[in-house]
Motif scaffolding. Structure first.
Motif, PDB file in Angstrom:
ATOM      1  N   ILE A 144      12.359  -1.620  -0.928  1.00  0.00           N
ATOM      2  CA  ILE A 144      11.177  -2.219  -1.543  1.00  0.00           C
ATOM      3  C   ILE A 144      10.055  -2.280  -0.511  1.00  0.00           C
ATOM      4  O   ILE A 144      10.256  -2.741   0.619  1.00  0.00           O
ATOM      5  N   ARG A 145       8.864  -1.827  -0.894  1.00  0.00           N
ATOM      6  CA  ARG A 145       7.732  -1.769   0.029  1.00  0.00           C
ATOM      7  C   ARG A 145       6.645  -2.791  -0.285  1.00  0.00           C
ATOM      8  O   ARG A 145       5.856  -3.132   0.592  1.00  0.00           O
ATOM      9  N   HIS A 146       6.610  -3.253  -1.524  1.00  0.00           N
ATOM     10  CA  HIS A 146       5.516  -4.148  -1.902  1.00  0.00           C
ATOM     11  C   HIS A 146       6.023  -5.143  -2.948  1.00  0.00           C
ATOM     12  O   HIS A 146       6.821  -4.798  -3.821  1.00  0.00           O
ATOM     13  N   VAL A 147       5.548  -6.372  -2.843  1.00  0.00           N
ATOM     14  CA  VAL A 147       5.870  -7.413  -3.817  1.00  0.00           C
ATOM     15  C   VAL A 147       4.601  -7.699  -4.610  1.00  0.00           C
ATOM     16  O   VAL A 147       3.589  -8.128  -4.050  1.00  0.00           O
TER      17      VAL A 147
ATOM     18  N   SER B 195       5.754  -4.252   3.375  1.00  0.00           N
ATOM     19  CA  SER B 195       4.601  -4.339   4.273  1.00  0.00           C
ATOM     20  C   SER B 195       3.450  -5.121   3.650  1.00  0.00           C
ATOM     21  O   SER B 195       2.470  -5.423   4.350  1.00  0.00           O
ATOM     22  N   GLY B 196       3.560  -5.450   2.372  1.00  0.00           N
ATOM     23  CA  GLY B 196       2.499  -6.200   1.712  1.00  0.00           C
ATOM     24  C   GLY B 196       3.027  -7.035   0.564  1.00  0.00           C
ATOM     25  O   GLY B 196       3.976  -6.645  -0.126  1.00  0.00           O
ATOM     26  N   VAL B 197       2.400  -8.200   0.387  1.00  0.00           N
ATOM     27  CA  VAL B 197       2.749  -9.110  -0.707  1.00  0.00           C
ATOM     28  C   VAL B 197       1.454  -9.589  -1.342  1.00  0.00           C
ATOM     29  O   VAL B 197       0.531 -10.031  -0.635  1.00  0.00           O
TER      30      VAL B 197
ATOM     31  N   ALA C  84       1.282 -10.216   7.458  1.00  0.00           N
ATOM     32  CA  ALA C  84       0.648 -11.447   6.958  1.00  0.00           C
ATOM     33  C   ALA C  84       1.514 -12.041   5.863  1.00  0.00           C
ATOM     34  O   ALA C  84       2.290 -11.333   5.200  1.00  0.00           O
ATOM     35  N   LEU C  85       1.370 -13.347   5.697  1.00  0.00           N
ATOM     36  CA  LEU C  85       2.066 -14.054   4.633  1.00  0.00           C
ATOM     37  C   LEU C  85       1.062 -14.512   3.573  1.00  0.00           C
ATOM     38  O   LEU C  85      -0.041 -14.955   3.906  1.00  0.00           O
TER      39      LEU C  85
END
Length: 331
Positions: free
Chosen positions: A165-168, A190-192, A215-216
């Motif tokens: 999984i790469r993105h949420v 790498s990104g959410v 980043a969160l």
């Protein structure tokens, strides 16, 4: 057999009487009878076919008549029909005028009606066939996933570890109001999206370790456990006062990232803070304590890890004077 006896008798007549042969032993003497050749027609005029040996005439032609034998079993008694069987007229009417079949409900992918095995994943099978669903927990570990599958509405714990999984996305956990735990350890995230987790009002644990996050997003204040170890987090990637309102937070794991300072303020409920192997170079007097209250003691925070950072904790004694235990770090 009768004809044989006739010939024997005829022969005995020619030879003379023989009581010992014709009469049985111990039986009564036969009636004296004179046998004379004159009684027999030697010229073939005697009717041998109708000869009466016992005083009766037999007509053997009667034996040639066929004797008819019944081969058909008697008819079985009629069984009355069951009491609940409809009359023939009713069956005839149902055949001519059948009742209309109600239309089948359309198949949808609505989360309100996910079906027996959960909503469709878009991969040719429902979520609970692709993953394992047990009592509100959905296990999708090591399933070669590249995105988070649609989850059943009653999901409380989701495990999507060791996938690709790469993105949420902000729709991955939408309407999952019972979700308490998310574990996405060991992916390539790498990104959410900013509001991917914030609407989850029951979320307590979030594990995003071993990913590529820099980043969160904004997190819900109900969190108790946060694990984002071994990512690429930088200090500018954390929200200002991002942990301040988390009054239930007890475990915060931020080790093996690229943080330049400790994210303050920290909630009073915090018990464990791991920051080893970052780029932290100094501590502030109010990082853990309260410079305006000399009697302040932070009793809950018992485990602080700062080892692996370019900071000498001996130079900042006033920063942890309120702690029940000294932090572990470089000297």
């Amino acid at each position: 057999m009768a004809l044989l006896c006739v010939f024997v008798a005829f022969a005995l007549t020619l030879l003379g009487p023989c009581p010992s042969v014709c009469a049985p032993q111990g039986g009564a003497e036969p009636d004296e009878q004179s046998y004379d050749l004159d009684d027999f027609d030697m010229n073939g005029e005697t009717d041998w076919e109708n000869l009466d040996l016992n005083g009766e005439n037999y007509d053997y032609e009667d034996l040639d008549q066929e004797i008819e034998v019944g081969t058909v079993a008697p008819p079985a008694p009629e069984t009355p029909p069951p009491a609940n069987m409809p009359p023939p007229r009713y069956e005839e009417e149902m055949t001519l005028f059948p009742r209309p079949t109600p239309p089948l409900a359309p198949v949808t992918l609505d989360f309100k009606g996910p079906g027996l095995f959960g909503p469709d994943t878009g991969l040719g099978m429902p979520t609970c066939l692709l993953c394992v669903c047990i009592s509100g927990s959905v296990y999708c570990d090591d399933a070669n996933l590249e995105q988070i599958p649609p989850l059943p509405k009653d999901t409380t714990h989701f495990y999507g570890r060791f996938n690709s999984i790469r993105h949420v996305k902000n729709t991955d956990f939408i309407n999952l109001n019972k979700l308490k735990s998310i574990d996405l350890t060991g992916n390539q995230i790498s990104g959410v999206d900013e509001d991917a987790f914030r609407p989850l009002s029951q979320l307590q644990d979030i594990l995003l370790a071993d990913n590529n996050l820099q980043a969160l997003p904004e997190l819900p204040p109900t969190l108790r456990y946060i694990d984002v170890r071994n990512n690429r987090l930088i200090s500018n990637g954390l929200h200002t006062d991002g942990f301040k309102e988390m009054s239930l937070l007890e475990f915060l794991y931020l080790s093996d990232n690229k943080l330049d300072y400790i994210p303050v303020p920290l909630p009073e409920s915090l018990r464990v803070l791991h920051l080893q192997n970052n780029n932290i170079q100094n501590l502030h007097v109010d990082t853990f304590c309260n410079s305006h209250d000399r009697n302040y003691i932070r009793r809950s925070l018992e485990d602080i890890r700062l080892d692996g950072n370019p900071v000498n904790i001996n130079l900042f004694a006033s920063s942890y004077i309120c702690l029940p235990r000294l932090p572990i770090g470089s000297h």
